[in-house]
Enzyme design. Sequence first.
Site, PDB file in Angstrom:
ATOM      1  N   HIS A 185       0.817  -1.218   0.000  1.00 22.17           N
ATOM      2  CA  HIS A 185       0.000   0.000   0.000  1.00 22.17           C
ATOM      3  C   HIS A 185       0.853   1.273   0.000  1.00 22.17           C
ATOM      4  O   HIS A 185       0.325   2.354  -0.234  1.00 22.17           O
ATOM      5  CB  HIS A 185      -0.924   0.010   1.211  1.00 22.17           C
ATOM      6  CG  HIS A 185      -1.865  -1.146   1.250  1.00 22.17           C
ATOM      7  ND1 HIS A 185      -2.835  -1.345   0.304  1.00 22.17           N
ATOM      8  CD2 HIS A 185      -1.965  -2.194   2.119  1.00 22.17           C
ATOM      9  CE1 HIS A 185      -3.510  -2.455   0.585  1.00 22.17           C
ATOM     10  NE2 HIS A 185      -2.997  -2.989   1.678  1.00 22.17           N
ATOM     11  N   GLN A 188       1.255 -13.529   5.656  1.00 23.92           N
ATOM     12  CA  GLN A 188       0.101 -12.865   6.259  1.00 23.92           C
ATOM     13  C   GLN A 188      -1.144 -13.740   6.205  1.00 23.92           C
ATOM     14  O   GLN A 188      -1.467 -14.337   5.165  1.00 23.92           O
ATOM     15  CB  GLN A 188      -0.178 -11.531   5.572  1.00 23.92           C
ATOM     16  CG  GLN A 188       0.789 -10.442   5.995  1.00 23.92           C
ATOM     17  CD  GLN A 188       0.257  -9.059   5.672  1.00 23.92           C
ATOM     18  OE1 GLN A 188       0.603  -8.496   4.650  1.00 23.92           O
ATOM     19  NE2 GLN A 188      -0.563  -8.503   6.547  1.00 23.92           N
ATOM     20  N   GLU A 191      -4.930 -13.429   6.261  1.00 21.93           N
ATOM     21  CA  GLU A 191      -5.847 -12.310   6.031  1.00 21.93           C
ATOM     22  C   GLU A 191      -7.229 -12.735   5.551  1.00 21.93           C
ATOM     23  O   GLU A 191      -8.034 -11.868   5.182  1.00 21.93           O
ATOM     24  CB  GLU A 191      -5.232 -11.349   5.004  1.00 21.93           C
ATOM     25  CG  GLU A 191      -3.898 -10.769   5.449  1.00 21.93           C
ATOM     26  CD  GLU A 191      -3.396  -9.691   4.532  1.00 21.93           C
ATOM     27  OE1 GLU A 191      -3.608  -8.517   4.870  1.00 21.93           O
ATOM     28  OE2 GLU A 191      -2.805 -10.015   3.483  1.00 21.93           O
ATOM     29  N   ASP A 228      -8.117  -6.909   6.498  1.00 18.47           N
ATOM     30  CA  ASP A 228      -8.522  -7.816   5.430  1.00 18.47           C
ATOM     31  C   ASP A 228      -9.172  -9.079   5.985  1.00 18.47           C
ATOM     32  O   ASP A 228     -10.032  -9.677   5.324  1.00 18.47           O
ATOM     33  CB  ASP A 228      -7.322  -8.170   4.545  1.00 18.47           C
ATOM     34  CG  ASP A 228      -6.919  -7.018   3.646  1.00 18.47           C
ATOM     35  OD1 ASP A 228      -7.805  -6.238   3.242  1.00 18.47           O
ATOM     36  OD2 ASP A 228      -5.726  -6.878   3.339  1.00 18.47           O
TER      37      ASP A 228
END
Length: 256
Positions: free
Chosen positions: A47, A151, A153, A179
């Site tokens: 991001h 991750q 998520e 998420d």
Amino acid sequence: MYRPNKLKEKLKAGEKAAACWLFSNSSDMAEIVAGAGFDALMIDHEHGSGSLETAIDQHRAARSVSDVTILIRVPWNDTVLIKRSLDAGMDGIMVPSVNTAEEAKAAVAACRYPPTGIRSAGFGAARAGGYGRTAGSYRDNLDNDLMIICQIETKEAVGNIESIAAVDGVDMLFIGPNDLSGSINKLAEFDDPEVKALFEEARDRIKASPAFLGCISKGAKQTNELFAQGFDFLLCAGDTGLVTSAADDLLKNLKK
């Protein structure tokens, strides 16, 4: 460029680690934050706005004031993105949205050279190998020293935590709360009972696995609470957030 991974050593010793995001592409910000004494910095390329060139600048700046561990979150579980980030000299990598053991194996393989992986061998010229000067040490110690973080998520990933954590080379499973909540169509509804239950299930299953447990946190209070719950590694601040909070607080108090 080669050096042992201090973050990994600290976690293996049973100690907690506090880290800071680098969302901006600023080497000045990296230098400032590194000087504060965090255990690790996480350059964000999922991001964040930076490029590989700015990530190298941030790495250099941070290391000019500290021996802090420098990690990078790649945009996706992609062999080329992982290879280029690691060739740049990062101490570890975080891969978003790893849902299955097969995806975790692909991430690890992208990080490692043959025979344990598929990463192409550019250590003779890459920054990670000291442009050839420390290529042998980098290659020989990579599998032990590199920090690989997957991750968690999605609800699917939570159901596969045990098999993901069992993949050789996976060091940490990192819960992405936003998420994770979004995967059950309740984005950022952290007080919702279903969201809470899913987060706690992820936390408890990772704690019971061989992987380190990581997450994001905000502020000293929540960070200490999550450490008390058994989290090993927390990204408890970000460069952009620290500046935003300081600016807002200053003006708010001036207006009073």
